[in-house]
Design a protein around this motif. Sequence first.
Motif, PDB file in Angstrom:
ATOM      1  N   MET A   1      19.205  13.246  -1.215  1.00  0.00           N
ATOM      2  CA  MET A   1      18.065  13.980  -1.129  1.00  0.00           C
ATOM      3  C   MET A   1      17.565  15.056  -0.674  1.00  0.00           C
ATOM      4  O   MET A   1      17.990  15.501   0.004  1.00  0.00           O
ATOM      5  N   ARG A   2      16.866  15.234  -1.572  1.00  0.00           N
ATOM      6  CA  ARG A   2      16.596  17.335  -1.699  1.00  0.00           C
ATOM      7  C   ARG A   2      15.585  17.297  -0.877  1.00  0.00           C
ATOM      8  O   ARG A   2      14.521  16.202  -0.534  1.00  0.00           O
ATOM      9  N   PRO A   3      15.218  18.844   0.384  1.00  0.00           N
ATOM     10  CA  PRO A   3      14.359  18.548   1.337  1.00  0.00           C
ATOM     11  C   PRO A   3      13.304  18.485   1.255  1.00  0.00           C
ATOM     12  O   PRO A   3      12.217  18.859  -0.061  1.00  0.00           O
TER      13      PRO A   3
ATOM     14  N   ALA B   1      13.128  14.698  -6.630  1.00  0.00           N
ATOM     15  CA  ALA B   1      13.250  15.048  -5.266  1.00  0.00           C
ATOM     16  C   ALA B   1      12.234  15.001  -4.154  1.00  0.00           C
ATOM     17  O   ALA B   1      11.139  14.306  -4.480  1.00  0.00           O
ATOM     18  N   SER B   2      11.456  14.978  -3.288  1.00  0.00           N
ATOM     19  CA  SER B   2      11.001  15.088  -1.617  1.00  0.00           C
ATOM     20  C   SER B   2      10.005  16.425  -1.971  1.00  0.00           C
ATOM     21  O   SER B   2      10.299  17.390  -1.848  1.00  0.00           O
ATOM     22  N   SER B   3       9.033  15.909  -1.718  1.00  0.00           N
ATOM     23  CA  SER B   3       8.143  16.707  -0.848  1.00  0.00           C
ATOM     24  C   SER B   3       7.286  16.807  -0.221  1.00  0.00           C
ATOM     25  O   SER B   3       7.012  15.338   0.256  1.00  0.00           O
TER      26      SER B   3
ATOM     27  N   ALA C   1      12.221  10.520  -3.232  1.00  0.00           N
ATOM     28  CA  ALA C   1      13.579  10.555  -3.143  1.00  0.00           C
ATOM     29  C   ALA C   1      14.225   8.863  -3.083  1.00  0.00           C
ATOM     30  O   ALA C   1      15.114   8.630  -3.663  1.00  0.00           O
ATOM     31  N   ARG C   2      13.164   8.115  -2.170  1.00  0.00           N
ATOM     32  CA  ARG C   2      13.301   5.925  -2.890  1.00  0.00           C
ATOM     33  C   ARG C   2      11.670   5.914  -3.543  1.00  0.00           C
ATOM     34  O   ARG C   2      12.442   5.821  -4.685  1.00  0.00           O
TER      35      ARG C   2
ATOM     36  N   ASP D   1      16.180   8.409   5.553  1.00  0.00           N
ATOM     37  CA  ASP D   1      15.743   7.847   4.828  1.00  0.00           C
ATOM     38  C   ASP D   1      14.866   7.788   3.611  1.00  0.00           C
ATOM     39  O   ASP D   1      14.623   7.271   2.688  1.00  0.00           O
ATOM     40  N   GLY D   2      14.017   8.969   3.111  1.00  0.00           N
ATOM     41  CA  GLY D   2      12.967   9.171   2.065  1.00  0.00           C
ATOM     42  C   GLY D   2      12.114   8.771   1.863  1.00  0.00           C
ATOM     43  O   GLY D   2      11.458   8.972   1.401  1.00  0.00           O
ATOM     44  N   ILE D   3      11.549   8.605   3.088  1.00  0.00           N
ATOM     45  CA  ILE D   3      10.229   8.324   3.332  1.00  0.00           C
ATOM     46  C   ILE D   3       9.200   8.776   4.322  1.00  0.00           C
ATOM     47  O   ILE D   3      10.070   9.008   6.001  1.00  0.00           O
TER      48      ILE D   3
END
Length: 248
Positions: A1-3, A37-39, A140-141, A189-191
């Motif tokens: 998972m990206r930050p 990825a995530s933001s 991420a999820r 966990d990507g949430i």
Amino acid sequence: MRPLVPVLVAVTLLASCTTTVAGSGSRAGGPGATGPASSGFPAPTPTGASSTSPGPTGSPGSTSAPAATDVPLAPPAQCSGGTCPTAASVQFQDYQVLLRTGRAASGGPASVIELRHGGVAVFWHATDDEVPASLACSSARELTCVAADYVGAHGSNATAWRRVANALVQGDTVTADSPQVFGRDLTGDGIVDVVGLQNDLTPDYATGHVQWQTWISDGTRLRSTGCTALAATPPPNPSAPVTGRCAH
């Protein structure tokens, strides 16, 4: 998972407490896609005809209609013409979530959240008497977000949102007795979860003791895990769930 990537906006706090009035809408299009990825952010800090029907989970106040291609959804009155200022936004492939500063019919502020798919507005939700503060999202999820607003003289709240097809499903809202509430992935966990600074208001807000409270999200529900110890000044904000006793 990206930050998580920060998205923040500074706003002026309202001078007094207010009442919330909400409305929402969505226009369903083709099947959704999961973004890259995530933001998110660290601590502090079109138009078209529509028909009313249950939203993706049967939530009241949503507007949706199946279509082979996305059809622009008319913005709410709080964001006339869809041109109200953007306070924060995040992009995931062909999906974009925007937090906008609108205007209520009373003349007060409104917080407006919008979902775009391929540049087309497919969902809107407006809440009167709140000022948009920040937006944190992760894909991420699945695409989940926490939108934070300022409320009243020194309060704030945070609401969980989750993308389902071409709409955002509104989850729980939690409140903080300070302007400091924000989204952050506390468990990896990507949430996006929630952190808020509470004030025991004893004897008053100015001289009360404070503590951080954390809430864990499953994408819709927000569950409190506890608080840090009360202190005269805020301790460093948590990067993981806390489990101490909350003063209220």
